[in-house]
Design an enzyme around this catalytic site. Structure first.
Site, PDB file in Angstrom:
ATOM      1  N   HIS A   1      -8.475  -5.048  -1.385  1.00 14.04           N
ATOM      2  CA  HIS A   1      -7.048  -4.878  -1.061  1.00 14.04           C
ATOM      3  C   HIS A   1      -6.784  -3.827  -0.001  1.00 14.04           C
ATOM      4  O   HIS A   1      -5.627  -3.472   0.227  1.00 14.04           O
ATOM      5  CB  HIS A   1      -6.252  -4.498  -2.310  1.00 14.04           C
ATOM      6  CG  HIS A   1      -6.232  -5.542  -3.370  1.00 14.04           C
ATOM      7  ND1 HIS A   1      -5.206  -6.445  -3.523  1.00 14.04           N
ATOM      8  CD2 HIS A   1      -7.127  -5.837  -4.332  1.00 14.04           C
ATOM      9  CE1 HIS A   1      -5.466  -7.243  -4.545  1.00 14.04           C
ATOM     10  NE2 HIS A   1      -6.632  -6.891  -5.059  1.00 14.04           N
TER      11      HIS A   1
ATOM     12  N   LYS B   1       9.025   0.315  -0.941  1.00 12.95           N
ATOM     13  CA  LYS B   1       7.577   0.212  -1.147  1.00 12.95           C
ATOM     14  C   LYS B   1       7.070   1.615  -1.425  1.00 12.95           C
ATOM     15  O   LYS B   1       7.813   2.581  -1.297  1.00 12.95           O
ATOM     16  CB  LYS B   1       6.897  -0.358   0.093  1.00 12.95           C
ATOM     17  CG  LYS B   1       7.331   0.347   1.406  1.00 12.95           C
ATOM     18  CD  LYS B   1       6.702  -0.295   2.636  1.00 12.95           C
ATOM     19  CE  LYS B   1       7.401  -1.543   3.102  1.00 12.95           C
ATOM     20  NZ  LYS B   1       6.571  -2.730   3.046  1.00 12.95           N
ATOM     21  N   ARG B   2       5.783   1.733  -1.808  1.00 13.17           N
ATOM     22  CA  ARG B   2       5.224   3.071  -1.975  1.00 13.17           C
ATOM     23  C   ARG B   2       5.382   3.872  -0.687  1.00 13.17           C
ATOM     24  O   ARG B   2       5.400   3.317   0.404  1.00 13.17           O
ATOM     25  CB  ARG B   2       3.739   2.978  -2.344  1.00 13.17           C
ATOM     26  CG  ARG B   2       3.518   2.613  -3.788  1.00 13.17           C
ATOM     27  CD  ARG B   2       4.067   3.655  -4.728  1.00 13.17           C
ATOM     28  NE  ARG B   2       3.215   4.824  -4.739  1.00 13.17           N
ATOM     29  CZ  ARG B   2       2.534   5.246  -5.793  1.00 13.17           C
ATOM     30  NH1 ARG B   2       2.647   4.617  -6.953  1.00 13.17           N
ATOM     31  NH2 ARG B   2       1.783   6.311  -5.719  1.00 13.17           N
TER      32      ARG B   2
ATOM     33  N   THR C   1       3.561  -7.699  -0.232  1.00 10.03           N
ATOM     34  CA  THR C   1       4.122  -8.787  -1.023  1.00 10.03           C
ATOM     35  C   THR C   1       5.635  -8.627  -1.123  1.00 10.03           C
ATOM     36  O   THR C   1       6.352  -9.601  -1.342  1.00 10.03           O
ATOM     37  CB  THR C   1       3.507  -8.823  -2.439  1.00 10.03           C
ATOM     38  OG1 THR C   1       3.474  -7.496  -2.956  1.00 10.03           O
ATOM     39  CG2 THR C   1       2.109  -9.395  -2.432  1.00 10.03           C
TER      40      THR C   1
ATOM     41  N   LYS D   1       2.602   3.059   6.146  1.00 14.17           N
ATOM     42  CA  LYS D   1       3.726   2.123   6.020  1.00 14.17           C
ATOM     43  C   LYS D   1       4.894   2.519   6.919  1.00 14.17           C
ATOM     44  O   LYS D   1       5.822   1.767   7.135  1.00 14.17           O
ATOM     45  CB  LYS D   1       4.187   2.037   4.564  1.00 14.17           C
ATOM     46  CG  LYS D   1       3.118   1.459   3.628  1.00 14.17           C
ATOM     47  CD  LYS D   1       3.605   1.419   2.190  1.00 14.17           C
ATOM     48  CE  LYS D   1       2.537   1.020   1.189  1.00 14.17           C
ATOM     49  NZ  LYS D   1       2.304  -0.427   1.108  1.00 14.17           N
TER      50      LYS D   1
ATOM     51  N   LYS E   1       8.904 -11.321  -1.105  1.00 14.54           N
ATOM     52  CA  LYS E   1      10.032 -11.325  -2.047  1.00 14.54           C
ATOM     53  C   LYS E   1      11.349 -11.242  -1.288  1.00 14.54           C
ATOM     54  O   LYS E   1      12.334 -11.898  -1.631  1.00 14.54           O
ATOM     55  CB  LYS E   1       9.917 -10.137  -3.020  1.00 14.54           C
ATOM     56  CG  LYS E   1       8.715 -10.241  -3.940  1.00 14.54           C
ATOM     57  CD  LYS E   1       8.330  -8.910  -4.576  1.00 14.54           C
ATOM     58  CE  LYS E   1       6.905  -8.997  -5.130  1.00 14.54           C
ATOM     59  NZ  LYS E   1       6.292  -7.695  -5.404  1.00 14.54           N
TER      60      LYS E   1
END
Ligand code: 26Q
Length: 805
Positions: free
Chosen positions: A356, A544-545, A652, A550, A656
């Site tokens: 991952h 998100k985290r 992911t 990110k 969504k």
């Protein structure tokens, strides 16, 4: 099995009187909630029994999904939805004066995971059950899940998540099926009847007690299960009598608590490896107990272990359960007298592994000494796996020591968990096309060159019945009216929505639904943050985290730029926007916490500035979790997926948001690449360097100062961050972008992508002015999202990796 309302009522009533000794009509809200959960659990158990009998008599192949995390969230609504009993119970409860939606609120999230990887495991359980695949998830029954986040003066504070007090309604212990797991001690060999026997002495035993959670599929006969292990001290021997008789009661119980601490708390790290001894104990508890139980039920059924690979597929969710490799060897060799070669063949044919992440800091490497001390027998087996592999690699690569070291499970005084999986598993997969390509061409290149046939891609997917049907019921209803109910079983049917692209009334309905969802989120924001947001502004979300790769920071830099534009030109004609953030930071991740502080600071500045606050607002919602995501996602219009290309394995949340009609602003990273393949340039706001360009720029010597010197606007923004314009100085952040003090400056290339990101965001403002056009983009996103169903992903795993019919 179908149930009539009268029968359901009777079961509910029994549950209430058995548990609380009162009639339903006299029960409190909490009592009704608990009785309802018990009722659902009872129905699930009956169904499970039938399914279990069937797979046993068919001798079907079983899938075991091993994961340190399952981020389940709430179960009640999902269970009712999948059993298709929601309407029945809504009616029954109405009759009792209760609204079922209020009962849903009572349930705590089962937060047994950090983020993407854990939620993926939960989505996959749902799809396995929905597709009728006999699957079992194995994990740990953490007493405390992911911490609760509160923001105090901009700082993230962490509080324990005591979810079991109300969440254990779904768990049933099976104490009689507990297994002993051995830690520490030392190992000797002896000969018995001409065979080598391994003797493990002076170890500390821990008892792993299984708790079952039943997982129904949608409109399916299957009920799968998630088995969570809880660590217990094998009493009474763990009470040290010599201390006890001396009156030192606490000391006598020390061993007890030491054992039980193993399943106390989930490690709150994500894409960052934290080599704690207790974590290794958790991993071994999970692996050893699960494999013991898998092997023993196989033997019970088939009386031999040679058929294991034909009847059992064991999947390793990232390297966290990589100890499966040596532990399965240990069980086969030490406990079932198998020879090495046969054991190795069975192990290889049974295990598969998903990676991952490509970030080196997330790859698990355990100090050899710690490993050896805690797991002496497993260490011997790892050493032997390594020795045999070296033999093979030496003949393949002669004296290329660097390459051989890089590929070894044991080298440089460390046990490398990814190499253990690469050495053993029959299949290795990445989680998006781009990610798999990067595995093949970069971090796992050596293994790929050696055995290309073992590498494959399975792009991630989501349990869209939760993320669309349950969390966005109005959109689900519209879709059912337009294209029928078929999409609830086959997500590809969403494509039928394309025929309404030019249908003005459908466009209007989509707008109305989005607006209503935005109103709902606005109310939540008012309650949570005391800020009123305008539901007709663009809802732009990054949820998100919190991680530097990110690039929540890039979003912030862009917001500061927008803020400055409005300040300089108060009459600027841009559609109002509400930027919504939600993110947890790992507790020890300093820079991530600084970025949260910055988001909160600019939100305070902007939301209280009368000159700008009608144009933009910034909201940080605390305690991001599955159930909060279920409120935010249906209301989102812009989905921020802006990681530096090459770092986000898949993502992911992007899926969504897409299926709920949000349009992506994103880089070509992870699954964004495949979202782009589906919707094209016209229905996405693409920007930024491509993965290969990021690589090239990095190797040519990336210099963030160049971008600041070239762009006065960026320079100004850096100054503002330094000079307390937002209430405090954020020098640690500017340093991380501009100086090498904390390692490489701007390691995630925020500044290199800034200009193009601003361009993309201007494009968003421009396009949104034509609301119908924007809604058409949104429609295309919904219609083309079918491929991101976890049903599709699980079918691919079943066909290509697990070989399940
Ligand atoms: C490892 C060792 C010690 C403590 C913690 C950990 C640890 C825990 C969790 C390391 C990594 C994780 C989680 C990783 C994760 O969530 N990765 C995400 O997986 C998603 C599903 O494939 C992808 O969509 C995301 O791109 C990826 O970041």
């Amino acid at each position: 099995m179908t149930y009539k309302n009268e029968e359901l009522y009777r079961i509910l009533e029994d549950a209430c009187s058995n548990n609380f000794g009162c009639d339903l009509k006299d029960a409190s809200r909490l009592q009704v909630y608990k009785s309802l959960c018990q009722t659902v659990r009872y129905i699930l158990s009956k169904k499970r029994k039938l399914f279990h009998d069937e797979i046993n008599s068919n001798k079907s192949k079983q899938v075991y999904y091993m994961s340190m995390e399952f981020l389940i969230g709430k179960s009640l609504r999902n269970n009712l939805f999948n059993l298709r009993l929601e309407d029945n119970f809504r009616e029954i409860l109405n009759g009792l004066g209760f609204n079922i939606d209020d009962l849903y609120e009572i349930e705590p999230d089962a937060g047994l995971g950090n983020g993407g990887l854990g939620r993926l495991a939960a989505c996959y359980m749902d799809s396995m059950a929905s597709l009728g695949i006999p699957g079992t998830g194995f994990s740990i029954r953490y007493e405390f899940g992911i911490f609760k986040q509160k923001i105090v003066d901009g700082w993230q504070m962490e509080f324990p998540d005591d979810w079991l007090s109300l969440g254990d309604v779904w768990l049933r212990p099976r104490t009689e099926d507990s297994y002993e797991v051995k830690f520490g001690g030392y190992v000797t060999e002896s000969y018995e009847d001409g065979q080598i026997k391994i003797n493990h002495h002076d170890y500390s035993p821990v008892l792993a007690v299984p708790y079952d959670m039943l997982i129904p599929g949608y409109n399916s006969d299957a009920v799968d299960k998630l088995v969570l292990w809880s660590a217990k001290s094998p009493s009474p021997s763990a009470i040290n009598l010599s201390f006890f008789v001396r009156g030192e009661h606490l000391k006598a119980l020390e061993q007890n608590t030491m054992a039980e601490v193993i399943s106390k708390v989930l490690y709150p790290a994500d894409d960052n490896w934290d080599g704690k001894r207790l974590r290794l104990k958790q991993q071994y508890l999970l692996v050893s107990a699960s494999l013991q139980s898998i092997v023993s039920s196989h033997i019970k059924k088939y009386n031999t272990l040679s058929s294991l690979p034909d009847k059992v597929a064991i999947h390793i969710n990232d390297t966290h359960p990589a100890l499966c490799v040596p532990e399965l060897m240990r069980i086969l060799i030490d406990e079932h007298n198998m020879g090495w070669d046969e054991a190795w063949e069975i192990t290889q044919k049974t295990l598969s592994y998903t990676n991952h992440t490509v970030m080196s800091e997330a790859l698990e490497r355990w100090p050899e000494n710690l490993f050896k001390e805690l797991l002496p027998r497993v260490y011997q087996i790892v050493s032997e796996i390594n020795r045999r592999l070296l033999y093979r690699l030496n003949s393949e690569y002669h004296n290329d020591m660097a390459k051989i070291e890089y590929m070894s499970p044991l080298s440089g005084g460390e046990v490398k968990m990814a190499n253990l999986c690469l050495a053993a598993c029959h299949t290795i997969n990445g989680v998006s096309k781009l990610h798999t390509d990067i595995l093949k061409s970069s971090i796992f290149k050596n293994y790929y060159d050696l055995t290309p046939e073992r590498f494959t891609n399975v792009t991630n997917g989501i349990a869209y019945r939760r993320w669309l049907c349950q969390s966005n019921p109005k959109l689900c209803e519209l879709l059912s009216n337009l294209i029928g109910e078929g999409f609830k079983k086959d997500c590809m049917e969403l494509e039928k929505l394309m025929q309404f692209y030019d249908d003005a009334s459908v466009i209007e309905s989509l707008q109305k639904i989005k607006y209503d969802n935005k109103v709902k989120l606005s109310k939540y924001i008012t309650d949570a943050n005391g800020i009123n947001v305008d539901p007709s502004s663009i809802f732009d979300v990054q949820i998100k985290r919190l991680h530097e790769y990110k690039r929540q920071l890039l979003n912030v830099l862009q917001i500061i730029h927008m803020y400055r534009e409005i300040k300089f030109n108060p009459n600027i004609d841009i559609p109002p926007r509400t930027f919504i953030f939600a993110a947890k930071a790992s507790s020890g991740y300093f820079m991530a916490k600084q970025i949260i502080r910055l988001i909160v600071a600019i939100s305070n500045t902007i939301n209280s500035d009368p000159m700008v606050r009608d144009k933009i607002k910034v909201i940080f919602l605390e305690d991001y979790k599955v159930s909060l995501a279920e409120i935010i996602i249906p209301s989102a219009e812009i989905s921020e997926q802006i990681s530096v290309a090459g770092k986000e394995a898949s993502g992911t949340g992007n899926m969504k948001l897409m299926i709920n009609g949000a349009v992506t602003v994103g880089t070509l990273d992870g699954a964004n690449v495949e979202i782009h393949e589906q919707v094209g340039n016209e229905n996405m706001f693409l920007f930024g360097l491509k993965a290969n360009e990021v690589e090239a720029l990095w190797h040519s010597g990336y210099n963030p100062l160049y971008y600041v010197s070239k762009n006065p606007e960026l320079n100004e923004i850096m100054q503002m961050l330094r000079l307390s314009v937002f209430g405090a100085s954020f020098e640690d952040i500017t340093n991380s972008l501009l100086t090498n003090k904390f390692g490489a400056a701007d390691a995630y290339m925020n500044l290199a992508d800034f200009d193009d990101y601003v361009r993309a965001q201007n494009e968003v403002s421009k396009v949104y002015k034509d609301k119908d056009h924007f809604t058409k983009m949104s429609l295309v996103n919904i219609a083309k999202s079918g491929i991101f169903s976890s049903d599709r992903a699980i079918k691919e795993y079943a066909d290509n990796i697990w070989h399940i019919k």
